[in-house]
Design an enzyme around this catalytic site. Structure first.
Site, PDB file in Angstrom:
ATOM      1  N   ASN A  40       0.860  -1.190   0.000  1.00 53.22           N
ATOM      2  CA  ASN A  40       0.000   0.000   0.000  1.00 53.22           C
ATOM      3  C   ASN A  40       0.892   1.235   0.000  1.00 53.22           C
ATOM      4  O   ASN A  40       1.760   1.378   0.855  1.00 53.22           O
ATOM      5  CB  ASN A  40      -0.901   0.021   1.241  1.00 53.22           C
ATOM      6  CG  ASN A  40      -1.820  -1.168   1.261  1.00 53.22           C
ATOM      7  OD1 ASN A  40      -2.349  -1.559   0.226  1.00 53.22           O
ATOM      8  ND2 ASN A  40      -2.009  -1.781   2.410  1.00 53.22           N
ATOM      9  N   ARG A  59       0.133   4.353   0.534  1.00 52.30           N
ATOM     10  CA  ARG A  59      -0.537   5.485   1.183  1.00 52.30           C
ATOM     11  C   ARG A  59      -0.366   5.418   2.702  1.00 52.30           C
ATOM     12  O   ARG A  59       0.081   4.408   3.244  1.00 52.30           O
ATOM     13  CB  ARG A  59      -2.035   5.408   0.877  1.00 52.30           C
ATOM     14  CG  ARG A  59      -2.621   4.099   1.421  1.00 52.30           C
ATOM     15  CD  ARG A  59      -4.128   4.026   1.330  1.00 52.30           C
ATOM     16  NE  ARG A  59      -4.633   2.885   2.083  1.00 52.30           N
ATOM     17  CZ  ARG A  59      -4.676   1.642   1.643  1.00 52.30           C
ATOM     18  NH1 ARG A  59      -4.254   1.344   0.431  1.00 52.30           N
ATOM     19  NH2 ARG A  59      -5.140   0.665   2.406  1.00 52.30           N
ATOM     20  N   ARG A 117     -12.057   0.339  15.036  1.00 50.45           N
ATOM     21  CA  ARG A 117     -12.725   1.258  14.111  1.00 50.45           C
ATOM     22  C   ARG A 117     -14.192   1.373  14.515  1.00 50.45           C
ATOM     23  O   ARG A 117     -14.921   0.373  14.522  1.00 50.45           O
ATOM     24  CB  ARG A 117     -12.641   0.734  12.682  1.00 50.45           C
ATOM     25  CG  ARG A 117     -11.219   0.600  12.183  1.00 50.45           C
ATOM     26  CD  ARG A 117     -11.210   0.289  10.705  1.00 50.45           C
ATOM     27  NE  ARG A 117      -9.866   0.017  10.231  1.00 50.45           N
ATOM     28  CZ  ARG A 117      -9.516   0.009   8.948  1.00 50.45           C
ATOM     29  NH1 ARG A 117     -10.431   0.247   8.021  1.00 50.45           N
ATOM     30  NH2 ARG A 117      -8.277  -0.240   8.597  1.00 50.45           N
TER      31      ARG A 117
END
Ligand code: MV4
Length: 463
Positions: free
Chosen positions: A303, A305, A351
């Protein structure tokens, strides 16, 4: 070319204003990092996000389009125009939206602005999962058994590759990732149809029919390694995370470090990740995703990011990953070496999603009351407040509750307390489900894999 100041010249530029091309909790998080670095912020929003709190604390706040993400947060021209009009020198893409879009990174570079992330070339290499795998093999990063080339068209040749790997195998789209465009093949008789179907799906979804094949690992854990690289060839890895607790490729709980991994096993893998970054000229933050089974690591994707779960690594490593990411984009050399990276204690992130805890349908509406946990070792990353309107247009993530304690057991206990103190009124959230999960014995033992959460949910829904 040498710069007259002997510093940042070839890439990485000084800037004093960052446009945050994102929304929600990560817009707030990036704004905090900018403020701590003495940088001004420009926030953009869609019509649905005009009341967002980060807009009120931004130096400029620009509405760039309608609520639909395609017409706002994904509208490259509107974002570049907003940057030009407000005098922003850099764009931070956050996660999701345009964060891993090589064409956008290139457009930002071409506009003479700094894209806070790797260069468009690195994004493109990692976006193509076959070229990513080839780069990893070249650096000595362990990969899942299978060729680092696209599957041929000839069905007999494809059958031969599967035989060499051994069933079960998995067919993946080169343009896929994150669980999109893949199909498991348990036995030879099912291979041809699986390849044909996945190829058509790949053509439709990713604009490329290229596929590759791997050995299918049946009970792995999902472990990732966080890296940080500057523009001068320096790179470090900041330890590891376990993100096995996920449902339908959406992570629910993350932790650092991944429990029960011997340093002798992970050490060489981290070193190989650093070497891979140096070989491809990677810059900024990145994450190497691995499957871990029977004490072995197998690279699957990188990834390019900043990730949702970066806080668990911040709390264990002590580094502010977003500040480091921005400093790297300014061309500032890393100050730490690998010897300076010593991870301490244990961290969990939950989350908090605006969704029904039973059906997982997303739940929009006004937050009428809000209590957030606080105290030593507790952190909440969020943009919400009492009176905030949760919009149905975007991802359901509304907050992240993160804890840190000396041991994993103490961190779990701290998370139980933090979740007990978290109260969101007016909309449905997954908090009841998270509370129940932190009472689970198998999770407490650190004995889960990527399938555990979905199995746990199935058992729980039975009377
Ligand atoms: C796999 C795999 C088993 N074997 N590859 C899913 C998301 C994407 N990043 C890769 N994925 C997988 N690749 C091989 N060779 C199992 C998965 C997988 C998975 C991986 C990580 C976290 C959750 C998952 C859930 C289902 C399947």
């Amino acid at each position: 070319m040498a710069s007259p100041l002997g510093e940042t010249s070839v890439s990485g530029m000084r800037f004093d204003t960052v446009l945050i091309a994102n929304r929600g909790e990560i817009a707030t998080r990036i704004q905090r990092a900018c403020r701590d670095l003495g940088l001004k912020t420009v926030c953009i929003c869609s019509e649905a996000d005009r009341e967002a709190p980060y807009g009120k604390t931004a130096d400029s706040f620009v509405c760039i389009g309608p609520s639909s993400a395609a017409k706002s947060y994904l509208n490259q021209d509107a974002i570049l125009l907003a940057a030009r009009l407000t005098g922003a020198g850099a764009i931070h893409p956050g996660y999701g939206f345009l964060s891993e879009n090589a064409a956008f990174a290139e457009a930002v570079e071409k506009a003479g602005l700094v894209f806070i992330g790797p260069d468009s070339r690195s994004i493109a290499i990692m976006g193509d999962k076959i070229s990513a795998k080839r780069a990893m093999i070249a650096a000595g990063v362990p990969c899942v058994p299978g060729p680092d080339t696209a599957l041929p068209d000839d069905p007999a040749a494809v059958e031969q590759i599967a035989l060499e790997i051994g069933y079960p195998v998995i067919i993946k789209a080169a343009g896929g990732g994150g669980g999109r465009g893949m199909r498991v093949v348990p036995e030879a008789g099912l291979l041809h149809d699986a390849v044909t179907l996945t190829r058509e799906e790949a053509r439709q979804a990713f604009g490329s029919p290229a596929l590759y094949m791997e050995k299918f690992l049946q009970h792995p854990r999902h472990i990732e390694i966080q890296v940080l690289c500057d523009h001068h060839g320096n790179a470090v890895w900041l330890g590891h995370r376990d993100c096995s607790m996920q449902r339908r490729h959406q992570k629910v709980v993350e932790e650092a470090p991944a429990p029960g991994i011997a340093p002798e096993i992970i050490g060489p893998v981290g070193a190989a990740c650093v070497k891979a970054c140096q070989q491809i000229g990677y810059r900024g933050v990145g994450t190497f995703e691995f499957l871990y089974e029977d004490e072995a690591f197998y690279f699957i994707e990188m990834n390019t990011r900043l990730q949702v779960e970066h806080p668990v690594t911040e709390l264990t490593s002590g580094f502010d990953i977003v500040q480091e990411q921005i400093k790297a984009a300014q061309g500032i050399p890393l100050v730490m070496t690998q010897e300076d990276v010593t991870c301490e204690g244990h961290s969990f992130e939950c989350r908090i999603n605006a969704e029904d805890p039973e059906s997982f349908m997303s739940s929009a509406g006004i937050i009428t009351g809000l209590t957030l946990p606080e105290g030593e070792g507790i952190r909440v990353d969020t943009h919400i407040h009492a009176g905030y309107k949760v919009s149905p247009y975007y991802d359901s993530l509304i907050a992240k509750v993160i804890v840190h304690a000396p041991t994993r057991a103490q961190a779990m206990e701290k998370m139980r307390e933090a979740l007990a103190d978290t109260c969101v009124e007016g909309i449905s959230t997954n908090i009841p489900f998270l509370r129940a999960l932190f009472e689970d014995r198998v999770f407490a033992q650190g004995e889960t894999d990527i399938h555990y959460l979905e199995q746990w949910l199935k058992l729980r829904s039975k009377p």
